[in-house]
Design a protein around this motif. Structure first.
Motif, PDB file in Angstrom:
ATOM      1  N   UNK A  18       0.834  -1.204   0.000  1.00  0.00           N
ATOM      2  CA  UNK A  18       0.000   0.000   0.000  1.00  0.00           C
ATOM      3  C   UNK A  18       0.867   1.250   0.000  1.00  0.00           C
ATOM      4  N   UNK A  19       1.898   1.266   0.844  1.00  0.00           N
ATOM      5  CA  UNK A  19       2.757   2.443   0.930  1.00  0.00           C
ATOM      6  C   UNK A  19       3.564   2.647  -0.348  1.00  0.00           C
ATOM      7  N   UNK A  20       3.916   1.559  -1.014  1.00  0.00           N
ATOM      8  CA  UNK A  20       4.697   1.663  -2.249  1.00  0.00           C
ATOM      9  C   UNK A  20       3.943   2.449  -3.315  1.00  0.00           C
ATOM     10  N   UNK A  21       2.620   2.348  -3.306  1.00  0.00           N
ATOM     11  CA  UNK A  21       1.819   3.089  -4.269  1.00  0.00           C
ATOM     12  C   UNK A  21       1.949   4.593  -4.069  1.00  0.00           C
ATOM     13  N   UNK A  22       2.306   4.995  -2.843  1.00  0.00           N
ATOM     14  CA  UNK A  22       2.462   6.421  -2.546  1.00  0.00           C
ATOM     15  C   UNK A  22       3.933   6.827  -2.488  1.00  0.00           C
ATOM     16  N   UNK A  23       4.813   5.973  -3.005  1.00  0.00           N
ATOM     17  CA  UNK A  23       6.221   6.325  -3.104  1.00  0.00           C
ATOM     18  C   UNK A  23       7.070   5.955  -1.909  1.00  0.00           C
ATOM     19  N   UNK A  24       6.507   5.234  -0.939  1.00  0.00           N
ATOM     20  CA  UNK A  24       7.282   4.850   0.241  1.00  0.00           C
ATOM     21  C   UNK A  24       7.988   3.516   0.013  1.00  0.00           C
ATOM     22  N   UNK A  25       9.152   3.365   0.645  1.00  0.00           N
ATOM     23  CA  UNK A  25       9.903   2.118   0.580  1.00  0.00           C
ATOM     24  C   UNK A  25      10.375   1.757   1.977  1.00  0.00           C
ATOM     25  N   UNK A  26      10.649   0.485   2.183  1.00  0.00           N
ATOM     26  CA  UNK A  26      11.152   0.039   3.479  1.00  0.00           C
ATOM     27  C   UNK A  26      12.514   0.678   3.749  1.00  0.00           C
ATOM     28  N   UNK A  33      20.875   1.781  -0.979  1.00  0.00           N
ATOM     29  CA  UNK A  33      21.287   1.437  -2.335  1.00  0.00           C
ATOM     30  C   UNK A  33      22.702   1.936  -2.616  1.00  0.00           C
ATOM     31  N   UNK A  34      23.397   1.318  -3.561  1.00  0.00           N
ATOM     32  CA  UNK A  34      24.777   1.728  -3.861  1.00  0.00           C
ATOM     33  C   UNK A  34      24.917   3.201  -4.235  1.00  0.00           C
ATOM     34  N   UNK A  35      23.881   3.807  -4.791  1.00  0.00           N
ATOM     35  CA  UNK A  35      23.944   5.216  -5.168  1.00  0.00           C
ATOM     36  C   UNK A  35      23.826   6.144  -3.957  1.00  0.00           C
ATOM     37  N   UNK A  36      23.332   5.622  -2.842  1.00  0.00           N
ATOM     38  CA  UNK A  36      23.077   6.434  -1.654  1.00  0.00           C
ATOM     39  C   UNK A  36      24.369   6.754  -0.899  1.00  0.00           C
ATOM     40  N   UNK A  87      12.998  11.054  -1.898  1.00  0.00           N
ATOM     41  CA  UNK A  87      12.757  12.365  -2.481  1.00  0.00           C
ATOM     42  C   UNK A  87      13.746  12.714  -3.585  1.00  0.00           C
ATOM     43  N   UNK A  88      14.845  11.974  -3.675  1.00  0.00           N
ATOM     44  CA  UNK A  88      15.827  12.227  -4.718  1.00  0.00           C
ATOM     45  C   UNK A  88      16.425  10.893  -5.143  1.00  0.00           C
ATOM     46  N   UNK A  89      17.049  10.871  -6.307  1.00  0.00           N
ATOM     47  CA  UNK A  89      17.619   9.607  -6.787  1.00  0.00           C
ATOM     48  C   UNK A  89      18.641   9.082  -5.786  1.00  0.00           C
ATOM     49  N   UNK A  90      19.490   9.976  -5.321  1.00  0.00           N
ATOM     50  CA  UNK A  90      20.459   9.628  -4.282  1.00  0.00           C
ATOM     51  C   UNK A  90      19.927  10.089  -2.937  1.00  0.00           C
ATOM     52  N   UNK A  91      19.792   9.162  -2.015  1.00  0.00           N
ATOM     53  CA  UNK A  91      19.380   9.528  -0.665  1.00  0.00           C
ATOM     54  C   UNK A  91      20.593   9.599   0.245  1.00  0.00           C
ATOM     55  N   UNK A 105      29.180   4.545  -0.545  1.00  0.00           N
ATOM     56  CA  UNK A 105      29.673   5.912  -0.378  1.00  0.00           C
ATOM     57  C   UNK A 105      29.360   6.331   1.054  1.00  0.00           C
ATOM     58  N   UNK A 106      30.403   6.615   1.831  1.00  0.00           N
ATOM     59  CA  UNK A 106      30.234   6.764   3.277  1.00  0.00           C
ATOM     60  C   UNK A 106      30.966   7.994   3.797  1.00  0.00           C
TER      61      UNK A 106
END
Length: 264
Positions: A18-26, A33-36, A87-91, A105-106
């Motif tokens: 249900x939350x995924x439909x509104x843009x939420x992820x676990x 993710x590797x980009x984060x 909210x952005x590609x990279x979090x 990336x740390x």
């Protein structure tokens, strides 16, 4: 039905769909993710402070007036937030974890372990810890180990993450230049004027005063206790016994020296 009620009354997979439909992820360490970018430090090393800096720097939020809820939403804590919106590609996320294969990336946050230990002791006491500081310093968390274990693991950096070292003391002493370093690392724009504005809006005293007025978005934190407590360099000198300081240095001396901290 509200989010809290959903999470309480529905099975996780149903909630997640249900939350995924509104843009939420676990949200979890495993979901990074590797980009984060993860800013990672042992507890009470400036992690929460950096949430406010990054929310200001990366999303343009004036965190001197923005609510703690907004900051937590934009720059989530992987240990507290169950679901987040990307909210952005990279979090940019907050974490206390030991090295993880997906943390590519740390920003490694480091604070003098003796000051961090004293601050963590007060933090844990506020949450009901009954032991001594000496007992706490040897507590070995599965998530973040001991202070010296955490420091050694990130120095070793076994998964070869791209890493930036950020010392708490340098952030206190030279906030504008450290914010410029963070901006460069995470790919944000920060002119000297902008870095100066962010530094002024995220000083320890500003965050402490805001907490006094508005509190924190953390239902587990006692309302009569101050989360942003002292933020002082060398606080261990008047809060840690000589014996406890020696015991800590016996365990963590190599790491302390490696990060530029003098032994007592």
């Amino acid at each position: 039905m509200g989010l809290k009620r959903l999470v309480k009354n529905w099975k996780d997979k149903q909630v997640e769909a249900i939350l995924a439909e509104d843009g939420f992820r676990r949200c979890s360490a495993e979901a990074v993710q590797p980009i984060d970018v993860a800013f990672v430090g042992w507890p009470k090393s400036g992690n929460s402070w950096c949430q406010f800096i990054v929310a200001n720097l990366y999303y343009g939020v004036d965190t001197s007036i923005a609510s703690d809820k907004i900051v937590q939403d934009l720059v989530p804590d992987v240990h507290r937030s169950r679901f987040v919106r990307r909210y952005s590609e990279q979090m940019i996320v907050k974490s206390h974890n030991l090295p993880q294969p997906n943390f590519r990336k740390v920003i490694h946050l480091v604070r003098d372990g003796r000051d961090a230990m004293v601050s963590y002791y007060h933090f844990r006491k506020a949450l009901g810890f009954k032991g001594t500081l000496n007992e706490l310093m040897d507590e070995n968390s599965d998530v973040y180990s001991t202070w010296w274990g955490h420091a050694a693991a990130w120095n070793d950096n076994k998964f070869n993450a791209e890493k930036m070292l950020l010392r708490y003391e340098d952030l206190l002493d030279d906030a504008e230049n450290q914010i410029a370093r963070i901006a460069d690392f995470i790919g944000a724009d920060a002119t000297a004027t902008r870095a100066s504005e962010i530094a002024a809006q995220t000083t320890f005293s500003v965050l402490k005063d805001k907490e006094k007025k508005h509190g924190l978005e953390n239902k587990d934190w006692p309302k009569d206790k101050q989360f942003f407590r002292r933020g002082k360099v060398g606080s261990f000198q008047d809060e840690m016994s000589v014996d406890d300081a020696k015991r800590f240095e016996d365990r963590a001396g190599d790491q302390l020296i490696g990060f530029g901290y003098a032994l007592s």
